[in-house]
Design a protein around this motif. Structure first.
Motif, mmCIF file in Angstrom:
data_model
loop_
_atom_site.group_PDB
_atom_site.id
_atom_site.type_symbol
_atom_site.label_atom_id
_atom_site.label_comp_id
_atom_site.label_asym_id
_atom_site.label_seq_id
_atom_site.Cartn_x
_atom_site.Cartn_y
_atom_site.Cartn_z
ATOM 1 N N GLU A 1 5.717 9.634 17.879
ATOM 2 C CA GLU A 1 4.881 10.404 16.972
ATOM 3 C C GLU A 1 4.476 9.502 15.807
ATOM 4 O OE1 GLU A 1 6.321 14.186 15.777
ATOM 5 O OE2 GLU A 1 6.448 14.939 17.823
ATOM 6 N N PRO A 2 3.426 9.865 15.056
ATOM 7 C CA PRO A 2 3.013 9.013 13.939
ATOM 8 C C PRO A 2 4.158 8.779 12.954
ATOM 9 C CG PRO A 2 1.313 10.621 14.416
ATOM 10 C CD PRO A 2 2.492 10.998 15.266
ATOM 11 N N ALA A 3 4.359 7.534 12.578
ATOM 12 C CA ALA A 3 5.382 7.215 11.575
ATOM 13 C C ALA A 3 4.947 7.791 10.233
ATOM 14 C CB ALA A 3 5.545 5.704 11.469
ATOM 15 N N PRO A 4 5.876 8.383 9.472
ATOM 16 C CA PRO A 4 5.517 8.941 8.165
ATOM 17 C C PRO A 4 4.859 7.881 7.274
ATOM 18 C CG PRO A 4 7.738 9.615 8.783
ATOM 19 C CD PRO A 4 7.318 8.575 9.780
ATOM 20 N N ASP A 5 3.658 8.191 6.802
ATOM 21 C CA ASP A 5 2.975 7.245 5.924
ATOM 22 C C ASP A 5 3.585 7.322 4.529
ATOM 23 O OD1 ASP A 5 1.220 5.263 5.243
ATOM 24 O OD2 ASP A 5 -0.528 6.576 5.042
ATOM 25 N N PHE A 6 3.432 6.263 3.764
ATOM 26 C CA PHE A 6 3.977 6.268 2.399
ATOM 27 C C PHE A 6 3.298 5.181 1.573
ATOM 28 C CE2 PHE A 6 6.745 3.454 4.933
ATOM 29 C CZ PHE A 6 6.684 2.281 4.195
ATOM 30 N N GLU A 7 3.390 5.342 0.269
ATOM 31 C CA GLU A 7 3.014 4.307 -0.689
ATOM 32 C C GLU A 7 4.259 4.002 -1.505
ATOM 33 O OE1 GLU A 7 -0.676 4.756 -2.844
ATOM 34 O OE2 GLU A 7 -1.346 6.291 -1.426
ATOM 35 N N ALA A 8 4.482 2.729 -1.779
ATOM 36 C CA ALA A 8 5.710 2.351 -2.487
ATOM 37 C C ALA A 8 5.509 1.063 -3.257
ATOM 38 C CB ALA A 8 6.861 2.183 -1.486
ATOM 39 N N GLN A 9 6.372 0.867 -4.266
ATOM 40 C CA GLN A 9 6.391 -0.388 -5.016
ATOM 41 C C GLN A 9 7.314 -1.377 -4.300
ATOM 42 O OE1 GLN A 9 4.586 -1.361 -7.658
ATOM 43 N NE2 GLN A 9 3.477 0.591 -7.490
ATOM 44 N N THR A 10 6.894 -2.617 -4.251
ATOM 45 C CA THR A 10 7.676 -3.640 -3.563
ATOM 46 C C THR A 10 7.744 -4.912 -4.412
ATOM 47 O OG1 THR A 10 5.947 -4.909 -2.422
ATOM 48 C CG2 THR A 10 6.546 -2.782 -1.462
ATOM 49 N N THR A 11 8.455 -5.887 -3.890
ATOM 50 C CA THR A 11 8.549 -7.190 -4.554
ATOM 51 C C THR A 11 7.220 -7.924 -4.554
ATOM 52 O OG1 THR A 11 9.314 -8.056 -2.425
ATOM 53 C CG2 THR A 11 10.996 -7.508 -4.057
ATOM 54 N N GLN A 12 6.262 -7.426 -3.766
ATOM 55 C CA GLN A 12 4.933 -8.035 -3.709
ATOM 56 C C GLN A 12 3.849 -7.076 -4.187
ATOM 57 O OE1 GLN A 12 4.353 -9.731 0.201
ATOM 58 N NE2 GLN A 12 6.232 -10.945 0.092
ATOM 59 N N GLY A 13 4.252 -6.066 -4.964
ATOM 60 C CA GLY A 13 3.285 -5.111 -5.489
ATOM 61 C C GLY A 13 3.226 -3.844 -4.655
ATOM 62 N N PRO A 14 2.255 -2.961 -4.933
ATOM 63 C CA PRO A 14 2.145 -1.691 -4.201
ATOM 64 C C PRO A 14 1.872 -1.931 -2.716
ATOM 65 C CG PRO A 14 0.800 -1.666 -6.185
ATOM 66 C CD PRO A 14 1.234 -3.081 -5.990
ATOM 67 N N LEU A 15 2.419 -1.048 -1.897
ATOM 68 C CA LEU A 15 2.266 -1.165 -0.439
ATOM 69 C C LEU A 15 2.005 0.215 0.137
ATOM 70 C CD1 LEU A 15 4.662 -3.046 1.991
ATOM 71 C CD2 LEU A 15 4.252 -0.601 2.282
ATOM 72 N N LYS A 16 1.088 0.294 1.086
ATOM 73 C CA LYS A 16 0.837 1.534 1.825
ATOM 74 C C LYS A 16 0.996 1.237 3.306
ATOM 75 C CE LYS A 16 -2.439 5.358 2.299
ATOM 76 N NZ LYS A 16 -3.774 5.884 1.898
ATOM 77 N N LEU A 17 1.842 1.998 3.993
ATOM 78 C CA LEU A 17 2.146 1.710 5.389
ATOM 79 C C LEU A 17 0.891 1.697 6.254
ATOM 80 C CD1 LEU A 17 4.264 1.243 7.629
ATOM 81 C CD2 LEU A 17 4.375 3.734 7.890
ATOM 82 N N SER A 18 0.007 2.656 6.059
ATOM 83 C CA SER A 18 -1.175 2.763 6.921
ATOM 84 C C SER A 18 -2.121 1.575 6.780
ATOM 85 C CB SER A 18 -1.925 4.068 6.643
ATOM 86 O OG SER A 18 -2.237 4.196 5.279
ATOM 87 N N ASP A 19 -1.946 0.759 5.735
ATOM 88 C CA ASP A 19 -2.768 -0.442 5.588
ATOM 89 C C ASP A 19 -2.439 -1.482 6.654
ATOM 90 O OD1 ASP A 19 -4.111 0.595 3.425
ATOM 91 O OD2 ASP A 19 -2.897 -0.456 1.920
ATOM 92 N N TYR A 20 -1.328 -1.291 7.358
ATOM 93 C CA TYR A 20 -0.916 -2.262 8.373
ATOM 94 C C TYR A 20 -1.325 -1.854 9.787
ATOM 95 C CZ TYR A 20 1.800 -4.415 4.667
ATOM 96 O OH TYR A 20 2.163 -5.028 3.499
ATOM 97 N N ARG A 21 -2.197 -0.859 9.902
ATOM 98 C CA ARG A 21 -2.698 -0.506 11.234
ATOM 99 C C ARG A 21 -3.364 -1.737 11.848
ATOM 100 N NH1 ARG A 21 -3.252 5.192 11.500
ATOM 101 N NH2 ARG A 21 -1.278 5.935 10.645
ATOM 102 N N GLY A 22 -3.157 -1.904 13.136
ATOM 103 C CA GLY A 22 -3.682 -3.087 13.805
ATOM 104 C C GLY A 22 -2.611 -4.136 14.043
#
Length: 217
Positions: free
Chosen positions: A15-36
């Motif tokens: 099933e679709p992995a839960p999407d999220f936005e989070a702060q990281t050591t490299q700045g903000p990250l959004k899971l769905s930005d890694y599609r592909g």
């Protein structure tokens, strides 16, 4: 007064992995930005702990192998970004490598709860040692949980990624202890009136073991 029961919500395979936005050591990250590309999201109980340190060293050392497979590594714990950064400096010094992947600072435990990383019997605040493999379409394909005392096998995580990508490309499944280059399993083939037997399978170049177990190189 009765203790409040803490429920753990787990994501579901395929099933679709839960999407999220989070702060990281490299700045903000959004899971769905890694599609592909594939994503390996992994949590650790705490920064500056011995087993986790060895794991991060191994992930960092194997980073190029994940890159070859178009896999993005993402670490996570409930520690802060400053804590992560200080710990990463230690890891890079100890293992003489660079930690190039982002590490999520999940202080509000939003991501941890979405992925079932907080287990009350283990700790109310520290994430368990877990791995989530998400494919290039954002689908959760594998979950692996480990006890706090046992460090993960990075080659095994790579092997699972190889297996999933092989299945994606060929439609075949992989047997126990499979590694790239080994024979894969061909799904059982049913004719209109009968199961395809040994003679037909052998004629197709398959290694026939049983009607439901046939290998292909």
């Amino acid at each position: 007064m009765a203790e409040t029961e803490v429920k753990v919500s787990l994501p579901l395979l395929n099933e679709p992995a839960p999407d999220f936005e989070a702060q990281t050591t490299q700045g903000p990250l959004k899971l769905s930005d890694y599609r592909g590309q594939y994503v390996v999201l992994f949590s650790h109980p705490s920064d500056f702990t011995p087993v986790c340190t060895t794991e991060f060293g191994s992930f960092a050392t194997a980073a190029s192998e994940f890159e070859k497979r178009n896999v993005q590594l993402i670490g996570l714990s409930v520690d802060s970004v400053p804590s992560h950064l200080a710990w990463i400096r230690d890891i890079e010094k100890i293992f003489d490598t660079k930690v190039k992947f982002p590490v999520i600072a999940d202080l509000d435990t939003k991501v941890s709860r979405a992925y079932g990383m907080l287990h009350p019997g283990y700790s109310a605040t520290a994430t368990v040692r877990s791995v989530f493999i998400i494919d290039d379409k954002g689908i959760l394909r594998a979950m692996i949980y480990y006890p706090a005392s046992a460090g993960r096998s990075i080659p095994e995580i790579l092997r699972v990624v190889d297996s999933l990508q092989t299945t994606d490309a060929s439609g075949h499944t992989t047997p126990a202890d499979w590694k790239p280059g080994d024979p894969v399993i061909v799904p059982p083939s049913l004719n209109a009136n009968s199961i395809e037997g040994e003679e037909e399978s052998t004629a197709k170049g398959l290694d026939y073991k049983a009607w439901y177990l046939r290998y292909k190189k």
